[in-house]
Design a protein around this motif. Structure first.
Motif, PDB file in Angstrom:
ATOM      1  N   LEU A  55       0.812  -1.212   0.000  1.00 43.94           N
ATOM      2  CA  LEU A  55       0.000   0.000   0.000  1.00 43.94           C
ATOM      3  C   LEU A  55       0.852   1.272   0.000  1.00 43.94           C
ATOM      4  N   ASP A  56       2.034   1.222   0.634  1.00 44.74           N
ATOM      5  CA  ASP A  56       2.898   2.404   0.652  1.00 44.74           C
ATOM      6  C   ASP A  56       3.371   2.766  -0.752  1.00 44.74           C
ATOM      7  N   ALA A  57       3.768   1.753  -1.517  1.00 43.96           N
ATOM      8  CA  ALA A  57       4.268   1.995  -2.876  1.00 43.96           C
ATOM      9  C   ALA A  57       3.144   1.955  -3.913  1.00 43.96           C
ATOM     10  N   GLU A  58       1.944   1.552  -3.471  1.00 49.16           N
ATOM     11  CA  GLU A  58       0.785   1.447  -4.357  1.00 49.16           C
ATOM     12  C   GLU A  58       1.050   0.525  -5.552  1.00 49.16           C
TER      13      GLU A  58
END
Length: 93
Positions: free
Chosen positions: A34-37
């Motif tokens: 989710l951080d890097a999508e």
């Protein structure tokens, strides 16, 4: 003509094949960063017993690294799953 991008949830339920045309399984879920999508992997179930019965015991499925994905259309094509799996089985731990 610009097309709308597909939602990643549309991958769920698609059949997964190796680039050699061997059925691997069906996408049940996605592993996301989710951080890097980005999508990190595909959780694949309904596995082809000829490929996985000797390797995956007592498990419902496997996670295929997304870097193995070659293309996504009506089905998902992945790189050399049979060869990669056989190499891992033959290597002693």
């Amino acid at each position: 003509m610009d097309e709308e991008p597909e939602e990643i949830t549309n991958l769920v339920g698609r059949e997964v094949y190796s680039n050699n045309g061997v059925f691997v399984g069906e996408v049940e879920d996605l592993r996301l960063n989710l951080d890097a999508e980005v999508v990190n992997g595909l959780a694949v179930t309904a596995l082809n017993p000829e490929l996985f019965d000797d390797v995956v015991t007592g498990k419902k499925g496997v996670v295929v690294p997304y870097r193995w994905v070659r293309s996504v259309g009506d089905v998902v094509l992945i790189n050399d799953v049979v060869e990669r799996l056989e190499e891992r089985v033959e290597q002693p731990e």
